[in-house]
Design a protein around this motif. Structure first.
Motif, PDB file in Angstrom:
ATOM      1  N   MET A   1      -9.901 -72.435  17.281  1.00  0.00           N
ATOM      2  CA  MET A   1     -10.708 -72.972  16.178  1.00  0.00           C
ATOM      3  C   MET A   1     -12.186 -72.668  16.410  1.00  0.00           C
ATOM      4  O   MET A   1     -12.664 -72.757  17.545  1.00  0.00           O
ATOM      5  CB  MET A   1     -10.521 -74.483  16.087  1.00  0.00           C
ATOM      6  CG  MET A   1      -9.184 -74.907  15.532  1.00  0.00           C
ATOM      7  SD  MET A   1      -9.088 -74.592  13.755  1.00  0.00           S
ATOM      8  CE  MET A   1     -10.263 -75.802  13.153  1.00  0.00           C
ATOM      9  N   THR A 147      -6.324 -65.066  13.890  1.00  0.00           N
ATOM     10  CA  THR A 147      -5.802 -65.358  12.554  1.00  0.00           C
ATOM     11  C   THR A 147      -6.198 -66.759  12.096  1.00  0.00           C
ATOM     12  O   THR A 147      -6.649 -66.951  10.954  1.00  0.00           O
ATOM     13  CB  THR A 147      -4.267 -65.243  12.545  1.00  0.00           C
ATOM     14  OG1 THR A 147      -3.878 -63.951  12.997  1.00  0.00           O
ATOM     15  CG2 THR A 147      -3.726 -65.456  11.128  1.00  0.00           C
ATOM     16  N   SER A 148      -6.067 -67.735  12.989  1.00  0.00           N
ATOM     17  CA  SER A 148      -6.424 -69.117  12.642  1.00  0.00           C
ATOM     18  C   SER A 148      -7.907 -69.240  12.324  1.00  0.00           C
ATOM     19  O   SER A 148      -8.293 -69.925  11.359  1.00  0.00           O
ATOM     20  CB  SER A 148      -6.060 -70.061  13.789  1.00  0.00           C
ATOM     21  OG  SER A 148      -4.672 -70.034  14.042  1.00  0.00           O
ATOM     22  N   GLN A 149      -8.743 -68.593  13.127  1.00  0.00           N
ATOM     23  CA  GLN A 149     -10.181 -68.649  12.871  1.00  0.00           C
ATOM     24  C   GLN A 149     -10.526 -68.050  11.519  1.00  0.00           C
ATOM     25  O   GLN A 149     -11.323 -68.615  10.753  1.00  0.00           O
ATOM     26  CB  GLN A 149     -10.937 -67.914  13.977  1.00  0.00           C
ATOM     27  CG  GLN A 149     -10.867 -68.562  15.341  1.00  0.00           C
ATOM     28  CD  GLN A 149     -11.746 -67.837  16.346  1.00  0.00           C
ATOM     29  OE1 GLN A 149     -12.965 -67.813  16.224  1.00  0.00           O
ATOM     30  NE2 GLN A 149     -11.116 -67.233  17.337  1.00  0.00           N
TER      31      GLN A 149
END
Length: 212
Positions: A1, A147-149
């Motif tokens: 994150m 990908t999450s970021q």
């Protein structure tokens, strides 16, 4: 994150860019002035859906590039920084939009406006280029899955842009009249946004080259 500091910086940059006078803002204002607030909100919703589709496609594509070719990802970031510099220069050179000119649009149903707005956003090549140039600059490989970021950053940008577009839709009459009496406002908005883009592009390019 992404870190709180990074998210804050990203959110502020996104807010300033979303509030800057541009085609989407003027389109929403035209719809609102011609057919009322609901039409403007339908246009804002369609643009938001188009942005979310770009967010998803950009996140998955950039994550794949980072995974299989970090060098190509770095090259993409440098290219994105160059594009931000270009956007900054172009924005600084922009002439202020004529806020006295009320754009006339064909009356449509809210559903048709919504569908057209999605298409407008998806067929705008500048939107794709902007996501490719803007989002990667705020990704830190040591902060977790790329990908999450990218998804978090993209969703933050889309949410901020939607809120700004809804504000324009709700206040279009007053906003249009106010801008008509404050002709210098779009000028200074362009100056601020252009300087932000130019400075961001230069800083990112310098930081990437220094790390290499």
């Amino acid at each position: 994150m992404p870190s709180i500091e990074l998210l804050t910086t990203f959110a502020l940059a996104s807010l300033l860019l979303s509030l800057s006078p541009g085609p989407s803002n003027l389109y929403i204002m035209a719809r609102s002035l011609s057919q009322g607030r609901n039409a403007g909100m339908a246009a804002a919703g369609g643009l938001a859906i188009g942005s979310l589709i770009y967010v998803l496609a950009t996140a998955l594509g950039l994550a794949a590039i980072f995974k299989y070719s970090p060098v190509a990802y770095t090259a993409l970031k440098l290219a994105g920084a160059a594009y931000l510099v270009y956007l900054g220069i172009q924005t600084l050179r922009n002439k202020s939009p004529d806020t006295n000119a009320r754009v006339q649009v064909e009356p449509w149903s809210a559903a048709k406006i919504f569908r057209q707005s999605v298409v407008v956003e998806l067929t705008n090549p500048k939107t794709a280029l902007f996501f490719l140039a803007f989002l990667p600059q705020f990704v830190r490989p040591d902060a977790g899955a790329v990908t999450s970021q990218l998804l978090v950053l993209g969703l933050v940008y889309a949410l901020i842009a939607l809120c700004c577009d809804l504000l324009v839709a709700c206040l279009s009459d007053k906003l249009g009249d106010w801008l008509a009496h404050h002709a210098s406002f779009p000028y200074w908005q362009d100056r601020i946004s252009g300087t932000l883009l130019l400075g961001l592009g230069i800083f990112i390019a310098a930081d990437e080259l220094k790390n290499d």
